[in-house]
Design a protein around this motif. Structure first.
Motif, PDB file in Angstrom:
ATOM      1  N   HIS A  98       0.794  -1.237   0.000  1.00  0.00           N
ATOM      2  CA  HIS A  98       0.000   0.000   0.000  1.00  0.00           C
ATOM      3  C   HIS A  98       0.830   1.292   0.000  1.00  0.00           C
ATOM      4  O   HIS A  98       0.533   2.212  -0.784  1.00  0.00           O
ATOM      5  CB  HIS A  98      -0.952   0.003   1.199  1.00  0.00           C
ATOM      6  N   PRO A  99       1.827   1.453   0.865  1.00  0.00           N
ATOM      7  CA  PRO A  99       2.490   2.762   0.951  1.00  0.00           C
ATOM      8  C   PRO A  99       3.065   3.247  -0.372  1.00  0.00           C
ATOM      9  O   PRO A  99       2.844   4.398  -0.775  1.00  0.00           O
ATOM     10  CB  PRO A  99       3.583   2.520   1.993  1.00  0.00           C
ATOM     11  N   SER A 146       0.418   3.862  -3.179  1.00  0.00           N
ATOM     12  CA  SER A 146      -0.291   5.141  -3.065  1.00  0.00           C
ATOM     13  C   SER A 146       0.496   6.257  -3.736  1.00  0.00           C
ATOM     14  O   SER A 146      -0.096   7.161  -4.343  1.00  0.00           O
ATOM     15  CB  SER A 146      -0.557   5.474  -1.600  1.00  0.00           C
ATOM     16  N   SER A 165       8.238   0.463   6.112  1.00  0.00           N
ATOM     17  CA  SER A 165       8.139   1.403   5.001  1.00  0.00           C
ATOM     18  C   SER A 165       8.671   2.768   5.403  1.00  0.00           C
ATOM     19  O   SER A 165       8.524   3.208   6.556  1.00  0.00           O
ATOM     20  CB  SER A 165       6.682   1.560   4.532  1.00  0.00           C
ATOM     21  N   VAL A 213       8.446   6.571   3.524  1.00  0.00           N
ATOM     22  CA  VAL A 213       7.827   7.254   2.393  1.00  0.00           C
ATOM     23  C   VAL A 213       8.053   8.751   2.502  1.00  0.00           C
ATOM     24  O   VAL A 213       7.840   9.348   3.565  1.00  0.00           O
ATOM     25  CB  VAL A 213       6.305   6.956   2.324  1.00  0.00           C
ATOM     26  N   HIS A 237       6.496  11.773   0.720  1.00  0.00           N
ATOM     27  CA  HIS A 237       5.451  12.213  -0.199  1.00  0.00           C
ATOM     28  C   HIS A 237       5.881  13.453  -0.977  1.00  0.00           C
ATOM     29  O   HIS A 237       5.484  13.623  -2.140  1.00  0.00           O
ATOM     30  CB  HIS A 237       4.149  12.506   0.563  1.00  0.00           C
ATOM     31  N   THR A 277      10.028   0.044   0.802  1.00  0.00           N
ATOM     32  CA  THR A 277       9.378  -0.900   1.705  1.00  0.00           C
ATOM     33  C   THR A 277      10.197  -2.182   1.715  1.00  0.00           C
ATOM     34  O   THR A 277      10.533  -2.717   0.648  1.00  0.00           O
ATOM     35  CB  THR A 277       7.938  -1.201   1.260  1.00  0.00           C
TER      36      THR A 277
END
Length: 406
Positions: A193-194, A197, A347, A349, A351, A358
């Motif tokens: 998911h991370p 996204s 993870s 991240v 942004h 990850t």
């Protein structure tokens, strides 16, 4: 009535059925090794031996000079080769060493190679077949998509590698694209998911709409395609639907010939089918219950088969392989086991800079890694997975401080 081609080509011919990337690599390697015998390649396509991996940049950049050709005339001139394009093998007998072709001829052979590739899985909903409902796997598909009217509404079914590439290429051409994916995040086989996204943000910023956790329940296609309805009851008005939700190995001819098949044409480590003088490589094959859609194992098969045909003893084995993708300058990398249910998942991240990593760890070992935006640690993580090195500090590894991690 069949035309007898016993003398041209002769009965000691190596017959290759299909001329995609696997065959192109095989022929190049046979030329390098000095294969002495006659070869006949039969392909249903008119354009052969082109680089399917480059179809997306070719589609997205009509003005760019992108060479799709994998056939080097200088290499091919070193082989005793005959090419039959726009031709199908309509029946095949391993016992009689003979293939019957759609042009009415009978072709004898000593050995044969199935390189028949795969077919896209089309939507399961009922629809009226038409050019606007298709895949994006061939050069003909690419020419059709390039000719779409400007600002067409297009839906792409499937958020895996093929779907992402098709959606991105169509978006770059200025079309209004909606990507439909049945899972809750993109590239669910390669990313968690991370990082998924972050990838989704890249697509939405480029104007590509996403419909996750979605499937097509209805296709309005009579007399022409006008829209699809999703399981959420949302209706999308579209004039083109691209299927990119998986492939099915082309095994019909092999099955009719009595070769052992399951998901694909079953082969051993020598790439032999259940008939020892009949081989198979590429997307049509199944080895150790696995089928193959990525280029790395397909090229590995071509290398092994070339050596075998030259009298060598090379063996094919399923090896650790990466998934790499580049979308709008955003690099995506996935390797190892990224869906192990018992793994510890860490993870990191960013942004703001659209990058992250990850890691998947099990029993103090790295078993999988995902990178997005910055691939500087890709080789290092690959080595840790391959060597099963013990990890001393998971946090240091995640932060990229390799000197303190293992």
């Amino acid at each position: 009535m069949l035309t007898d081609l016993t003398t041209s080509p002769p009965g000691d011919t190596l017959l290759i059925i299909g001329y995609g990337m696997a065959t192109a690599r095989l022929l190049n390697r046979l030329a390098d090794m000095g294969y002495p015998g006659p070869i006949c390649v039969v392909s249903r396509e008119n354009t052969v031996g082109y680089n399917r991996i480059q179809l997306t940049p070719w589609l997205a950049n009509p003005d760019a000079s992108i060479d799709l050709n994998l056939v080097n005339p200088n290499v091919m001139s070193r082989l005793n080769i005959r090419l039959l394009t726009q031709t199908d093998v309509v029946s095949f007998s391993a016992d009689l060493h003979q293939a019957r072709l759609s042009n009415g001829s009978a072709l004898p052979f000593a050995q044969a190679v199935f390189a028949t590739g795969a077919q896209p899985l089309l939507p399961t909903s009922d629809f009226k077949p038409q050019p606007a409902i298709r895949a994006f796997r061939t050069l003909n598909d690419g020419h059709f998509l390039r000719a779409l009217p400007k600002r067409s509404r297009v839906a792409v079914l499937g958020g895996g590698l093929l779907g992402l590439e098709a959606a991105w290429g169509l978006g770059q051409l200025g079309h209004q694209v909606t990507l439909i994916h049945r899972n809750d995040h993109l590239l669910n086989r390669q990313l968690s998911h991370p990082l998924a996204s972050l990838l989704a943000n890249t697509f939405t910023k480029a104007g590509i709409e996403l419909r996750l956790n979605s499937q097509i329940s209805r296709i309005d296609s009579d007399p022409v395609l006008t829209g699809v309805t999703l399981n959420s009851n949302e209706t999308l008005p579209i004039s083109c639907l691209i299927a990119a939700a998986g492939i099915r190995p082309n095994i019909d001819l092999a099955r009719q010939a009595g070769l052992a098949t399951a998901q694909g044409i079953q082969v051993n480590a020598a790439l032999q089918s259940s008939a020892g003088h009949i081989f198979a490589i590429g997307e049509c094959t199944e080895f150790a219950t696995q089928t193959f859609g990525l280029v790395a194992p397909v090229y590995a098969q071509a290398e092994v088969l070339a050596q075998r045909l030259m009298g060598g003893s090379a063996q094919f084995a399923v090896s650790h392989s990466d998934t790499r993708l580049k979308i709008s300058g955003l690099d995506v990398f996935s390797t190892g086991q990224v869906n192990h249910p018992k793994a510890q998942v860490l993870s990191l991240v960013d942004h703001h800079q659209q990058r992250g990593r990850t890691l998947h760890l099990l029993h103090n070992q790295l078993i999988g890694a995902e990178l997005l935006g910055d691939l500087s640690l890709a080789n290092y993580f690959n080595d840790l997975i391959r060597t099963k090195s013990p990890i001393v500090d998971n946090r240091e590894l995640l932060l990229g401080r390799s000197q303190n991690a293992a």
